[in-house]
Design an enzyme around this catalytic site. Structure first.
Site, short mmCIF file in Angstrom:
data_model
loop_
_atom_site.label_atom_id
_atom_site.label_comp_id
_atom_site.label_asym_id
_atom_site.label_seq_id
_atom_site.Cartn_x
_atom_site.Cartn_y
_atom_site.Cartn_z
N HIS A 163 43.48 -7.47 18.26
CA HIS A 163 44.11 -7.83 16.98
C HIS A 163 44.23 -6.58 16.12
O HIS A 163 43.30 -6.19 15.42
CB HIS A 163 43.25 -8.90 16.27
CG HIS A 163 43.80 -9.40 14.98
ND1 HIS A 163 43.42 -10.62 14.43
CD2 HIS A 163 44.69 -8.88 14.10
CE1 HIS A 163 44.05 -10.82 13.30
NE2 HIS A 163 44.82 -9.76 13.05
N HIS A 187 47.52 -4.54 14.00
CA HIS A 187 48.94 -4.41 13.64
C HIS A 187 49.23 -2.92 13.60
O HIS A 187 48.65 -2.19 12.79
CB HIS A 187 49.19 -5.02 12.26
CG HIS A 187 48.76 -6.45 12.15
ND1 HIS A 187 49.65 -7.49 12.22
CD2 HIS A 187 47.54 -7.01 12.00
CE1 HIS A 187 49.00 -8.63 12.11
NE2 HIS A 187 47.71 -8.38 11.97
N HIS A 224 48.07 -16.03 13.67
CA HIS A 224 47.06 -15.92 12.61
C HIS A 224 46.87 -17.33 12.04
O HIS A 224 47.84 -17.99 11.66
CB HIS A 224 47.56 -15.01 11.48
CG HIS A 224 47.48 -13.54 11.80
ND1 HIS A 224 48.07 -12.99 12.90
CD2 HIS A 224 46.86 -12.52 11.13
CE1 HIS A 224 47.82 -11.68 12.90
NE2 HIS A 224 47.09 -11.37 11.85
N GLU A 231 42.67 -17.60 8.35
CA GLU A 231 42.24 -16.39 7.64
C GLU A 231 42.08 -16.79 6.17
O GLU A 231 40.99 -16.79 5.63
CB GLU A 231 43.28 -15.26 7.82
CG GLU A 231 42.91 -13.96 7.11
CD GLU A 231 44.01 -12.88 7.23
OE1 GLU A 231 45.17 -13.22 7.56
OE2 GLU A 231 43.68 -11.70 6.98
N ASP A 256 42.31 -5.11 12.83
CA ASP A 256 43.40 -5.69 12.04
C ASP A 256 44.37 -4.61 11.53
O ASP A 256 45.41 -4.37 12.14
CB ASP A 256 42.84 -6.53 10.89
CG ASP A 256 43.81 -7.60 10.40
OD1 ASP A 256 44.92 -7.72 10.96
OD2 ASP A 256 43.47 -8.34 9.46
N ASP A 257 44.04 -3.98 10.40
CA ASP A 257 44.89 -2.93 9.82
C ASP A 257 43.99 -1.76 9.45
O ASP A 257 43.65 -1.55 8.27
CB ASP A 257 45.62 -3.47 8.58
CG ASP A 257 46.51 -4.64 8.92
OD1 ASP A 257 47.62 -4.41 9.42
OD2 ASP A 257 46.09 -5.79 8.72
N1 ADE Z 1 49.92 -8.50 8.75
C1 ADE Z 1 49.15 -7.42 8.90
N2 ADE Z 1 47.86 -7.74 8.75
C2 ADE Z 1 47.80 -9.06 8.52
C3 ADE Z 1 46.76 -10.00 8.30
N3 ADE Z 1 45.47 -9.65 8.29
N4 ADE Z 1 47.08 -11.28 8.08
C4 ADE Z 1 48.36 -11.65 8.09
N5 ADE Z 1 49.37 -10.82 8.29
C5 ADE Z 1 49.10 -9.53 8.51
ZN ZN Z 2 46.11 -9.54 11.47
#
Ligand code: ADE
Ligand code: ZN
Length: 345
Positions: A22, A24, A202, A205, A283-284
């Site tokens: 996971h 992006h 997703h 969350e 994630d990011d």
């Molecule tokens: N796009 C990038 N990161 C995300 C996240 N944590 N939740 C939803 N969309 C995303």
């Molecule tokens: Zn994500």
């Protein structure tokens, strides 16, 4: 069960073979690279410096982050930009003992500002090839639909992806969760399934357990991305455990986006205790303060994971991947060999 001494924990995690499920790729755009690409492409950023940009990374919910994330992605214009973005991530992953990654990309973020569909994917595929050849890191690509847009736009994106379908492992669903339930994308996910693509979404969350149910029952997903709020619904927990549905959990993201108040309150350990198949992911990473091992260490320290739990998480990262069983096997053997050979100081 064996607790690792504080000094051994980081060393154990650092050497542990692992996969990331996971992440992006647009969320791995570090401020330094963002400024370099802005310069290369003659784009003005609304921040004077890397430091000023980093200061803006203070989020109280998902949407705060998404606004800044979509803005940052605007510096990505060419195949070379996406290649450089991809390689920067793969180098970090390899340094963290990452052996395999299944990376998300958001084509609509780029096609909606006029880039041809091919630009992002050509650059990413080129980086994936280079990462395998030079770093020994394998990877797969997951095309995410932006859930704040409508299903017709998702269908258009799937159509644009047609020439690349043999290089795409699956489809995902990301962006603003609240108000955009998985069922909004029922038909495009069915079309993706009919094309032989894997499916992830997703869910849970920020959204309620009902969104996780929909991801399972309406989208027929193979994995749930995040899934934290599933724990509010005991019947859902039972279902996820019975199916051994992989949850791609993102500890530092959860902290940065205020999904949890504190890492000691993170549900990861409860998930494992409940028999859920959790994995750890970044994630990011450029926005949330850390790459894969930073997430492992923060979670392990925060909720107190022992050696056996860390090994379970590492195994889950491969068995929850879209690698074939025979491709997973050497990684699982490498985890066993690592565990057998690790000596605590
Ligand atoms: N796009 C990038 N990161 C995300 C996240 N944590 N939740 C939803 N969309 C995303
Ligand atoms: Zn994500």
């Amino acid at each position: 069960m064996q607790d690792l001494a504080k000094a051994d924990l980081e060393r154990f995690i650092a050497g542990l073979p692992k996969a990331e499920l996971h992440m992006h790729i647009e969320g791995s755009l570090e401020p330094e690279l963002m400024f370099a690409l802005a310069k290369r492409n003659s784009i003005d950023l609304p921040y004077a410096s890397v430091e000023e940009l980093r200061k803006a990374y203070a989020f109280s919910r998902l949407q705060d982050f998404l606004d800044i994330y979509y803005q940052g992605a605007q510096v990505l214009l060419t195949v070379a930009d996406f290649h450089d973005l991809g390689m920067a991530y793969f180098k970090r992953l390899a340094a963290d003992g990452g052996r395999h990654a299944e990376i998300f990309f958001d084509p609509q973020t780029h096609t909606d500002r006029g880039l041809p569909f091919s630009v992002a994917i050509d650059g990413l595929l080129s980086a994936m090839g280079e990462a395998e050849a030079t770093l020994g890191v394998t990877s797969k690509l997951i095309l995410c639909f932006l859930r704040h847009l409508d299903e017709d736009a998702a269908f258009e994106t799937l159509e644009q992806a047609r020439p690349y379908l043999h290089r795409i492992a699956g489809v995902g669903l990301d962006s603003s969760e609240l108000g955009h339930p998985p069922s909004k994308f029922a038909q495009v996910f069915e079309a993706a399934a009919n094309l032989g693509l894997c499916r992830v979404a997703h869910a849970g969350e920020e959204g309620p357990p009902a969104y996780v149910w929909e991801a399972l029952d309406v989208l027929n997903v193979d994995r749930i991305d995040h899934g934290n709020r599933s724990l509010e619904d005991p019947r859902l927990v039972k279902r996820l455990a019975a199916e051994q549905m992989t949850l791609t959990v993102c500890p530092l993201s959860n902290l940065k986006l205020c999904v949890v108040d504190d890492m000691t309150a993170h549900p990861l350990k409860s998930m494992l205790d409940l028999g859920l198949k959790a994995t750890i992911n970044s994630d990011d990473p450029a926005y949330f303060g850390g790459y894969l091992n930073d997430n492992w260490i923060a979670a392990a320290r925060g909720v107190g994971l022992d050696r056996d739990e860390l090994l379970t998480l590492a195994r889950n990262s491969f068995t929850g991947s879209f690698l074939k069983p025979e491709e997973q096997a050497p990684h699982l053997a490498a985890i066993d060999a690592y565990a057998a050979g690790f000596t605590a100081h």
